[in-house]
Design a protein around this motif. Sequence first.
Motif, PDB file in Angstrom:
ATOM      1  N   GLU A  73       0.832  -1.206   0.000  1.00 46.37           N
ATOM      2  CA  GLU A  73       0.000   0.000   0.000  1.00 46.37           C
ATOM      3  C   GLU A  73       0.869   1.260   0.000  1.00 46.37           C
ATOM      4  O   GLU A  73       0.580   2.234  -0.700  1.00 46.37           O
ATOM      5  N   GLU A  74       1.928   1.203   0.784  1.00 42.82           N
ATOM      6  CA  GLU A  74       2.819   2.357   0.837  1.00 42.82           C
ATOM      7  C   GLU A  74       3.478   2.587  -0.519  1.00 42.82           C
ATOM      8  O   GLU A  74       3.603   3.723  -0.984  1.00 42.82           O
ATOM      9  N   GLU A  75       3.890   1.491  -1.142  1.00 46.23           N
ATOM     10  CA  GLU A  75       4.544   1.607  -2.445  1.00 46.23           C
ATOM     11  C   GLU A  75       3.586   2.205  -3.478  1.00 46.23           C
ATOM     12  O   GLU A  75       3.953   3.088  -4.257  1.00 46.23           O
ATOM     13  N   GLU A  76       2.362   1.720  -3.463  1.00 50.63           N
ATOM     14  CA  GLU A  76       1.372   2.254  -4.400  1.00 50.63           C
ATOM     15  C   GLU A  76       1.118   3.734  -4.134  1.00 50.63           C
ATOM     16  O   GLU A  76       0.973   4.531  -5.062  1.00 50.63           O
ATOM     17  N   SER A  77       1.080   4.062  -2.865  1.00 51.09           N
ATOM     18  CA  SER A  77       0.861   5.465  -2.510  1.00 51.09           C
ATOM     19  C   SER A  77       1.996   6.334  -3.017  1.00 51.09           C
ATOM     20  O   SER A  77       1.773   7.428  -3.536  1.00 51.09           O
ATOM     21  N   ILE A  78       3.209   5.831  -2.862  1.00 56.79           N
ATOM     22  CA  ILE A  78       4.367   6.600  -3.313  1.00 56.79           C
ATOM     23  C   ILE A  78       4.292   6.829  -4.819  1.00 56.79           C
ATOM     24  O   ILE A  78       4.525   7.941  -5.313  1.00 56.79           O
ATOM     25  N   ILE A 112      11.655   1.489  -6.637  1.00 56.13           N
ATOM     26  CA  ILE A 112      10.521   1.805  -7.516  1.00 56.13           C
ATOM     27  C   ILE A 112      10.979   2.287  -8.886  1.00 56.13           C
ATOM     28  O   ILE A 112      10.481   1.848  -9.917  1.00 56.13           O
ATOM     29  N   LYS A 113      11.955   3.171  -8.870  1.00 51.36           N
ATOM     30  CA  LYS A 113      12.450   3.726 -10.128  1.00 51.36           C
ATOM     31  C   LYS A 113      12.930   2.621 -11.067  1.00 51.36           C
ATOM     32  O   LYS A 113      12.582   2.589 -12.256  1.00 51.36           O
ATOM     33  N   LYS A 114      13.690   1.722 -10.509  1.00 54.33           N
ATOM     34  CA  LYS A 114      14.214   0.630 -11.336  1.00 54.33           C
ATOM     35  C   LYS A 114      13.088  -0.268 -11.829  1.00 54.33           C
ATOM     36  O   LYS A 114      13.104  -0.749 -12.957  1.00 54.33           O
ATOM     37  N   LYS A 115      12.150  -0.482 -10.951  1.00 52.57           N
ATOM     38  CA  LYS A 115      11.030  -1.341 -11.322  1.00 52.57           C
ATOM     39  C   LYS A 115      10.250  -0.750 -12.493  1.00 52.57           C
ATOM     40  O   LYS A 115       9.918  -1.440 -13.447  1.00 52.57           O
ATOM     41  N   LEU A 116      10.000   0.536 -12.412  1.00 42.78           N
ATOM     42  CA  LEU A 116       9.269   1.196 -13.490  1.00 42.78           C
ATOM     43  C   LEU A 116      10.078   1.166 -14.783  1.00 42.78           C
ATOM     44  O   LEU A 116       9.529   0.932 -15.862  1.00 42.78           O
ATOM     45  N   LEU A 117      11.359   1.382 -14.664  1.00 42.92           N
ATOM     46  CA  LEU A 117      12.210   1.350 -15.856  1.00 42.92           C
ATOM     47  C   LEU A 117      12.187  -0.025 -16.508  1.00 42.92           C
ATOM     48  O   LEU A 117      12.109  -0.148 -17.723  1.00 42.92           O
ATOM     49  N   ARG A 118      12.249  -1.033 -15.672  1.00 38.56           N
ATOM     50  CA  ARG A 118      12.204  -2.398 -16.208  1.00 38.56           C
ATOM     51  C   ARG A 118      10.898  -2.651 -16.934  1.00 38.56           C
ATOM     52  O   ARG A 118      10.830  -3.449 -17.866  1.00 38.56           O
ATOM     53  N   GLN A 204      -4.450   1.411 -17.823  1.00 42.42           N
ATOM     54  CA  GLN A 204      -4.441   0.587 -16.615  1.00 42.42           C
ATOM     55  C   GLN A 204      -3.376   1.072 -15.653  1.00 42.42           C
ATOM     56  O   GLN A 204      -3.590   1.154 -14.458  1.00 42.42           O
ATOM     57  N   TYR A 205      -2.249   1.388 -16.216  1.00 50.11           N
ATOM     58  CA  TYR A 205      -1.198   1.922 -15.359  1.00 50.11           C
ATOM     59  C   TYR A 205      -1.650   3.227 -14.732  1.00 50.11           C
ATOM     60  O   TYR A 205      -1.459   3.476 -13.546  1.00 50.11           O
ATOM     61  N   GLN A 206      -2.297   4.039 -15.558  1.00 51.00           N
ATOM     62  CA  GLN A 206      -2.763   5.315 -15.027  1.00 51.00           C
ATOM     63  C   GLN A 206      -3.811   5.115 -13.949  1.00 51.00           C
ATOM     64  O   GLN A 206      -3.924   5.918 -13.042  1.00 51.00           O
ATOM     65  N   ASN A 207      -4.563   4.023 -14.077  1.00 49.12           N
ATOM     66  CA  ASN A 207      -5.512   3.730 -13.008  1.00 49.12           C
ATOM     67  C   ASN A 207      -4.790   3.591 -11.693  1.00 49.12           C
ATOM     68  O   ASN A 207      -5.283   3.983 -10.643  1.00 49.12           O
ATOM     69  N   LEU A 208      -3.629   3.032 -11.791  1.00 49.60           N
ATOM     70  CA  LEU A 208      -2.861   2.818 -10.579  1.00 49.60           C
ATOM     71  C   LEU A 208      -2.397   4.130  -9.980  1.00 49.60           C
ATOM     72  O   LEU A 208      -2.465   4.342  -8.783  1.00 49.60           O
ATOM     73  N   VAL A 209      -1.913   5.010 -10.858  1.00 51.68           N
ATOM     74  CA  VAL A 209      -1.289   6.218 -10.335  1.00 51.68           C
ATOM     75  C   VAL A 209      -2.181   7.446 -10.348  1.00 51.68           C
ATOM     76  O   VAL A 209      -1.851   8.443  -9.740  1.00 51.68           O
ATOM     77  N   ILE A 345      -7.786   4.548  -3.561  1.00 46.95           N
ATOM     78  CA  ILE A 345      -6.869   5.454  -2.880  1.00 46.95           C
ATOM     79  C   ILE A 345      -6.798   5.067  -1.408  1.00 46.95           C
ATOM     80  O   ILE A 345      -7.811   4.953  -0.746  1.00 46.95           O
ATOM     81  N   PRO A 346      -5.589   4.885  -0.928  1.00 45.44           N
ATOM     82  CA  PRO A 346      -5.450   4.625   0.487  1.00 45.44           C
ATOM     83  C   PRO A 346      -6.059   5.759   1.295  1.00 45.44           C
ATOM     84  O   PRO A 346      -6.000   6.917   0.884  1.00 45.44           O
ATOM     85  N   LYS A 347      -6.599   5.419   2.420  1.00 42.75           N
ATOM     86  CA  LYS A 347      -7.285   6.433   3.211  1.00 42.75           C
ATOM     87  C   LYS A 347      -6.350   7.521   3.711  1.00 42.75           C
ATOM     88  O   LYS A 347      -6.773   8.637   3.976  1.00 42.75           O
ATOM     89  N   ILE A 348      -5.100   7.179   3.823  1.00 43.93           N
ATOM     90  CA  ILE A 348      -4.186   8.173   4.355  1.00 43.93           C
ATOM     91  C   ILE A 348      -3.959   9.323   3.394  1.00 43.93           C
ATOM     92  O   ILE A 348      -3.466  10.357   3.765  1.00 43.93           O
ATOM     93  N   LEU A 349      -4.387   9.118   2.139  1.00 45.65           N
ATOM     94  CA  LEU A 349      -4.141  10.165   1.158  1.00 45.65           C
ATOM     95  C   LEU A 349      -5.246  11.204   1.200  1.00 45.65           C
ATOM     96  O   LEU A 349      -6.395  10.925   0.937  1.00 45.65           O
ATOM     97  N   ASP A 350      -4.857  12.373   1.511  1.00 41.75           N
ATOM     98  CA  ASP A 350      -5.791  13.490   1.433  1.00 41.75           C
ATOM     99  C   ASP A 350      -5.227  14.468   0.439  1.00 41.75           C
ATOM    100  O   ASP A 350      -4.548  15.425   0.773  1.00 41.75           O
ATOM    101  N   VAL A 351      -5.500  14.207  -0.826  1.00 47.32           N
ATOM    102  CA  VAL A 351      -4.871  14.983  -1.889  1.00 47.32           C
ATOM    103  C   VAL A 351      -5.319  16.430  -1.904  1.00 47.32           C
ATOM    104  O   VAL A 351      -4.683  17.263  -2.525  1.00 47.32           O
TER     105      VAL A 351
END
Length: 355
Positions: A73-78, A112-118, A204-209, A345-351
């Motif tokens: 969850e934290e990773e997705e939030s980041i 995360i950066k490397k993961k996205l690049l891959r 789909q990716y954008q759904n994530l972010v 969206i995780p609840k901790i996010l108050d955009v």
Amino acid sequence: MGRVPCCEKNGVKKGPWTPEEDQKLIDYIQKHGYGNWRTLPKNAGLQRCGKSCRLRWTNYLRPDIKRGRFSLEEEESIIQLHSILGNKWSTIASHLPGRTDNEIKNYWNTHIKKKLLRMGIDPITHSPRLDLLYISSILNSSLYANSSNFNIQSLLGMQPIENTDLLKLASSLLLSQQCKDQNLCPQNYQCNPQILNHIQSHVQYQNLVQQVPYTEMVEPNMMNPYMPSFTDLSSQQHSVLNDWHRNNGTSLSTIAEENIPQLLSSYNYSNYSTDNQNLMDPPLSETTTLHSNNNSNQNLSFASVLSTPSSSPTQLNSSSTFINGSITEDERESYGSSNMTKFEIPKILDVNEFM
DNA sequence: AAGTGACTCAACCGCAAAAGG
DNA sequence: GCCTTTTGCGGTTGAGTCACT
């Protein structure tokens, strides 16, 4: 760990902290708080500069620090927050209780950066790296087509792209862009279905972010060809929104996430035309049916792309692949356990705080 | 077991913004 | 309004650790 002291001027120590120093700092702050970092080290009996003390406290000694691996969850939030905020580590950290900006920054850079690049995703724009795909496409299809010892993806740190269709569609995307730039696009241009698949993957990716209120798009223009920001809307679109605003007695900045897609989809964006036009808008809006909507002839507009979050009635094909259809074990670790189309969206996010 | 390269992350540096005089 | 000081942030570094050969 850490850096070796490069110098010790004025008796100010640098480098790794000792347990004794840590204890002194903790004891002092527990007794007196941390009002003035400048005078703190002297008062606490530490031969450190205030800056070093502050850093040690905020990044390591603070009692509310959460240590250990980042959760999914934290990773997705980041990732989400980074797509909105960029490298605003402190702001991102403020939405992840117990995590420091330094820790998040490190985690981003090392994982995360490397993961996205891959995955072939640009970690800065959160968009597919079409530039590399294009280069790869050219090289794969011509001069180096039969060369087994030349691999641009590996040179560029990307995961090998085995799906040649993806390379073709990347070429198609760029060619269509070139075509459009030169006004060579025929009126009845038929968009390559592979491109649609690719866009689906990207959506789909954008759904994530992008599971955030659209108001968040106002600040950083995300340079995403498929996701025009609020500020990219044409004056007509702004007008529609303003009408809505007037009718509902709200300001644009307070339009709720669920309202905007509905609002925008009520407008025919096939008229949408600006100099910085969306990469795929003309061909897509004329001919395609990206979404399995009940209206199969509905024009594809970026409004419908925008409306892909879970609140949208539009459902993407859940069997669609992610970029090239091959998600590694590593990526599965991060994304596999969460259905991207159901991501919330995780609840901790108050955009709203970003505004 | 030793060598080597990649990775991790605490800590530093420099800059900019905010605060104070 | 200007200058100085303080604070906060983002980028970078490099010793320690791990994994592989």
